[in-house]
Design an enzyme around this catalytic site. Sequence first.
Site, PDB file in Angstrom:
ATOM      1  N   PHE A  52       0.852  -1.199   0.000  1.00 45.76           N
ATOM      2  CA  PHE A  52       0.000   0.000   0.000  1.00 45.76           C
ATOM      3  C   PHE A  52       0.888   1.250   0.000  1.00 45.76           C
ATOM      4  CE2 PHE A  52      -2.491   3.077   2.825  1.00 45.76           C
ATOM      5  CZ  PHE A  52      -3.098   3.688   1.743  1.00 45.76           C
ATOM      6  N   THR A  53       1.794   1.334   0.953  1.00 47.92           N
ATOM      7  CA  THR A  53       2.729   2.468   0.962  1.00 47.92           C
ATOM      8  C   THR A  53       4.168   2.011   0.726  1.00 47.92           C
ATOM      9  OG1 THR A  53       2.879   2.278   3.366  1.00 47.92           O
ATOM     10  CG2 THR A  53       1.334   3.903   2.493  1.00 47.92           C
ATOM     11  N   GLY A  54       4.411   0.726   0.830  1.00 44.66           N
ATOM     12  CA  GLY A  54       5.766   0.225   0.611  1.00 44.66           C
ATOM     13  C   GLY A  54       5.955  -0.147  -0.851  1.00 44.66           C
TER      14      GLY A  54
ATOM     15  N   LEU B 213       5.117  -4.450  11.698  1.00 44.54           N
ATOM     16  CA  LEU B 213       5.180  -3.038  11.323  1.00 44.54           C
ATOM     17  C   LEU B 213       4.025  -2.622  10.414  1.00 44.54           C
ATOM     18  CD1 LEU B 213       8.235  -3.827  12.015  1.00 44.54           C
ATOM     19  CD2 LEU B 213       8.874  -2.017  10.456  1.00 44.54           C
TER      20      LEU B 213
ATOM     21  N   THR C 103      -6.473  -2.524   9.698  1.00 38.02           N
ATOM     22  CA  THR C 103      -5.088  -3.016   9.681  1.00 38.02           C
ATOM     23  C   THR C 103      -4.539  -3.057  11.106  1.00 38.02           C
ATOM     24  OG1 THR C 103      -4.665  -2.196   7.454  1.00 38.02           O
ATOM     25  CG2 THR C 103      -2.741  -2.463   8.866  1.00 38.02           C
TER      26      THR C 103
ATOM     27  N   ASN D 273      -4.345 -10.956  13.948  1.00 32.21           N
ATOM     28  CA  ASN D 273      -3.844 -12.102  13.170  1.00 32.21           C
ATOM     29  C   ASN D 273      -2.397 -12.428  13.518  1.00 32.21           C
ATOM     30  OD1 ASN D 273      -6.199 -12.648  11.760  1.00 32.21           O
ATOM     31  ND2 ASN D 273      -5.705 -11.202  10.099  1.00 32.21           N
TER      32      ASN D 273
ATOM     33  N   GLY E 197      -2.118 -13.948  16.920  1.00 32.65           N
ATOM     34  CA  GLY E 197      -2.577 -15.339  16.857  1.00 32.65           C
ATOM     35  C   GLY E 197      -1.460 -16.239  16.332  1.00 32.65           C
TER      36      GLY E 197
ATOM     37  N   TYR F  71      -5.478   6.221  13.300  1.00 29.28           N
ATOM     38  CA  TYR F  71      -4.106   5.768  13.554  1.00 29.28           C
ATOM     39  C   TYR F  71      -3.843   5.714  15.067  1.00 29.28           C
ATOM     40  CZ  TYR F  71       1.039   5.734  13.081  1.00 29.28           C
ATOM     41  OH  TYR F  71       2.385   5.425  13.150  1.00 29.28           O
TER      42      TYR F  71
ATOM     43  N   LYS G 258      -3.503   2.248  17.008  1.00 25.05           N
ATOM     44  CA  LYS G 258      -2.284   1.779  17.680  1.00 25.05           C
ATOM     45  C   LYS G 258      -2.557   1.529  19.166  1.00 25.05           C
ATOM     46  CE  LYS G 258       0.914   1.852  14.408  1.00 25.05           C
ATOM     47  NZ  LYS G 258       1.762   0.721  14.038  1.00 25.05           N
TER      48      LYS G 258
HETATM   49  P1  NAD Z   1       5.561   2.940   5.699  1.00 25.20           P
HETATM   50  O1  NAD Z   1       4.245   3.437   5.245  1.00 25.20           O
HETATM   51  O2  NAD Z   1       6.761   3.316   4.900  1.00 25.20           O
HETATM   52  O3  NAD Z   1       5.561   1.366   5.858  1.00 25.20           O
HETATM   53  C1  NAD Z   1       4.427   0.616   6.218  1.00 25.20           C
HETATM   54  C2  NAD Z   1       4.455  -0.687   5.439  1.00 25.20           C
HETATM   55  O4  NAD Z   1       3.312  -1.467   5.811  1.00 25.20           O
HETATM   56  C3  NAD Z   1       4.366  -0.469   3.928  1.00 25.20           C
HETATM   57  O5  NAD Z   1       5.274  -1.309   3.270  1.00 25.20           O
HETATM   58  C4  NAD Z   1       2.930  -0.848   3.598  1.00 25.20           C
HETATM   59  O6  NAD Z   1       2.763  -1.266   2.269  1.00 25.20           O
HETATM   60  C5  NAD Z   1       2.670  -1.941   4.615  1.00 25.20           C
HETATM   61  N1  NAD Z   1       1.251  -2.131   4.919  1.00 25.20           N
HETATM   62  C6  NAD Z   1       0.327  -1.191   5.229  1.00 25.20           C
HETATM   63  N2  NAD Z   1      -0.860  -1.766   5.457  1.00 25.20           N
HETATM   64  C7  NAD Z   1      -0.687  -3.108   5.288  1.00 25.20           C
HETATM   65  C8  NAD Z   1      -1.541  -4.231   5.370  1.00 25.20           C
HETATM   66  N3  NAD Z   1      -2.838  -4.091   5.668  1.00 25.20           N
HETATM   67  N4  NAD Z   1      -1.036  -5.453   5.120  1.00 25.20           N
HETATM   68  C9  NAD Z   1       0.274  -5.611   4.797  1.00 25.20           C
HETATM   69  N5  NAD Z   1       1.131  -4.581   4.700  1.00 25.20           N
HETATM   70  C10 NAD Z   1       0.649  -3.347   4.940  1.00 25.20           C
HETATM   71  O7  NAD Z   1       5.728   3.454   7.199  1.00 25.20           O
HETATM   72  P2  NAD Z   1       6.993   3.389   8.148  1.00 25.20           P
HETATM   73  O8  NAD Z   1       7.414   4.774   8.444  1.00 25.20           O
HETATM   74  O9  NAD Z   1       7.990   2.431   7.608  1.00 25.20           O
HETATM   75  O10 NAD Z   1       6.333   2.802   9.480  1.00 25.20           O
HETATM   76  C11 NAD Z   1       6.479   1.442   9.839  1.00 25.20           C
HETATM   77  C12 NAD Z   1       5.847   1.187  11.193  1.00 25.20           C
HETATM   78  O11 NAD Z   1       6.451   2.008  12.184  1.00 25.20           O
HETATM   79  C13 NAD Z   1       4.347   1.485  11.243  1.00 25.20           C
HETATM   80  O12 NAD Z   1       3.717   0.514  12.043  1.00 25.20           O
HETATM   81  C14 NAD Z   1       4.277   2.831  11.915  1.00 25.20           C
HETATM   82  O13 NAD Z   1       3.072   3.008  12.604  1.00 25.20           O
HETATM   83  C15 NAD Z   1       5.465   2.773  12.860  1.00 25.20           C
HETATM   84  N6  NAD Z   1       5.960   4.126  13.164  1.00 25.20           N
HETATM   85  C16 NAD Z   1       6.714   4.813  12.277  1.00 25.20           C
HETATM   86  C17 NAD Z   1       7.137   6.092  12.581  1.00 25.20           C
HETATM   87  C18 NAD Z   1       7.992   6.908  11.634  1.00 25.20           C
HETATM   88  O14 NAD Z   1       8.324   8.050  11.950  1.00 25.20           O
HETATM   89  N7  NAD Z   1       8.404   6.380  10.508  1.00 25.20           N
HETATM   90  C19 NAD Z   1       6.769   6.681  13.796  1.00 25.20           C
HETATM   91  C20 NAD Z   1       5.975   5.951  14.660  1.00 25.20           C
HETATM   92  C21 NAD Z   1       5.591   4.662  14.345  1.00 25.20           C
END
Ligand code: NAD
Length: 447
Positions: free
Chosen positions: A158-160, A195, A214, A221, A224, A267, A271
């Site tokens: 989705f975002t990766g 993550l 999510t 999930n 589990g 969000y 969380k």
């Molecule tokens: P990001 O958006 O770059 O990465 C999130 C990844 O999760 C992406 O690859 C996306 O495709 C995948 N994803 C989203 N929904 C999904 C789903 N339903 N099933 C499978 N994959 C899914 O964000 P990030 O900055 O890399 O953040 C990673 C984690 O760290 C997140 O859980 C975020 O809440 C946490 N976090 C990040 C920050 C930050 O500053 N980067 C701060 C606090 C918490």
Amino acid sequence: MSRPSFSLPPSDLPNMTASSVDAIRTLDKNGKEITSVGFERFGFDCEVPLDVVRALYLRPHYVMTASSGNDEALDTKEADAHARFTQGHAAYQSKSIFHPETQSISYTTLSRFPPVKLLAPSARKRVLVTGGAGFVGSHLVDRLMLLGHEVTVLDNFFTGSKTSVSHWVGHPNFELVRHDVVEPFMIECDQIYHLACPASPVHYQFNAVKTIKTSFQGTLNMLGLAKRTKARFLLTSTSEVYGDPEVHPQPEDYWGHVNPIGPRACYDEGKRVAETLTYGFHNQDNVNVRVARIFNTYGPRMNPYDGRVVSNFIVQALRGQDLTVYGDGSQTRSFQYIHDLVDGLIALMNSDETRPVNIGNGDEFTILEFATLVRDIVEKVQKEDGVKLERRVQIIHEGLPQDDPQKRRPDTTRAKASLDWQPRWTVRMGLEEMVRYYKAKMAEGSL
Ligand code: NAD
Ligand code: UDP
């Protein structure tokens, strides 16, 4: 590991200029040079030379051709330059070829991967990383792979993006699975880094219901799965659980101040419920859990268009556009570099600490100060690279988004006491590296 002692004319370097290569000398908060990431602690050695990690994101994964698009006619001068550039890491060289004239790339199967540690089977962990194709996930995956573990990435993209981990595709220790965590998933594993969840306000508000799903169903999930396999489970939670905090800095025992029906609630509350679920499984089913509350993190591979402040400001400054500060810019954030976060996550996973732990950098800036800092750093890097700036970008103001937290800074006392972890990177050092990364992407035309 020593720094490259050679220098190449800029034309030989597709992704970086000679001066920026020379400029890669990174000093930590005490002025000491950083030459490695990771640590040795809890009987767990995860130290990796910084050059090796850097090679995975700062160096191109292709060789340049000066030819007119004929893949066979790989120019030897360019190939030599690349080999010299990668020096001790020549083994990383892929056979993919970039054609600057047509702005295209011919992908071939990587003939060799970066060397990974050879671990005894008892030390080699089967690690599942959900969201492993995202910004934080891809850096964590690099580290776990280099350390010799077997890594499975689960991501719905989705975002990766696949490209953030494509340098591992085909490696015997690596598996990439397109899967949405809201659906159950079965695998045998020893550790789960969970993550998967969009992290930027623009992305997580794009489909608020999906974000909650999510956070809740996805975490359910994965917990589990941890219960069934007896895997250790780490949740990447966030400083957003503190909402718009009334306590400053924020310690882990602060319960937060969150608007449950505001635009950030999908969000923040997502969380919070993910944490509640995690401790539910821990208390009821003895699942071995870890919870990292991550504060604002930045670094290479961050999606330049995800609307977060660091990427926005750097890309704006590099394009000569004015920097958009929301509101009067008096709100504060504390910014942590990606390598410090990955250190913290690995330390937490391998520690005995089951309580939530803040992972963040205590260096706090108002957003207005931060805009000025980013502008200065972009100007410095451009000057080093001999780029003449037509004008100094201005700082302009736009409306403040609803419920934007006014202050944020982690109290990291627990991380220091329990994990012996403290951030090492200064904000400036991290920003310089990130500016170089985005510059390289722009030069190659992929940003
Ligand atoms: P990001 O958006 O770059 O990465 C999130 C990844 O999760 C992406 O690859 C996306 O495709 C995948 N994803 C989203 N929904 C999904 C789903 N339903 N099933 C499978 N994959 C899914 O964000 P990030 O900055 O890399 O953040 C990673 C984690 O760290 C997140 O859980 C975020 O809440 C946490 N976090 C990040 C920050 C930050 O500053 N980067 C701060 C606090 C918490
Ligand atoms: N921000 C800004 N200009 C931008 C993007 C963000 O002034 O182009 C501000 C935003 O309002 C917030 C801070 O920068 O106060 C951090 O925003 P970000 O989206 O990076 O993360 P947050 O901590 O809000 O989740």
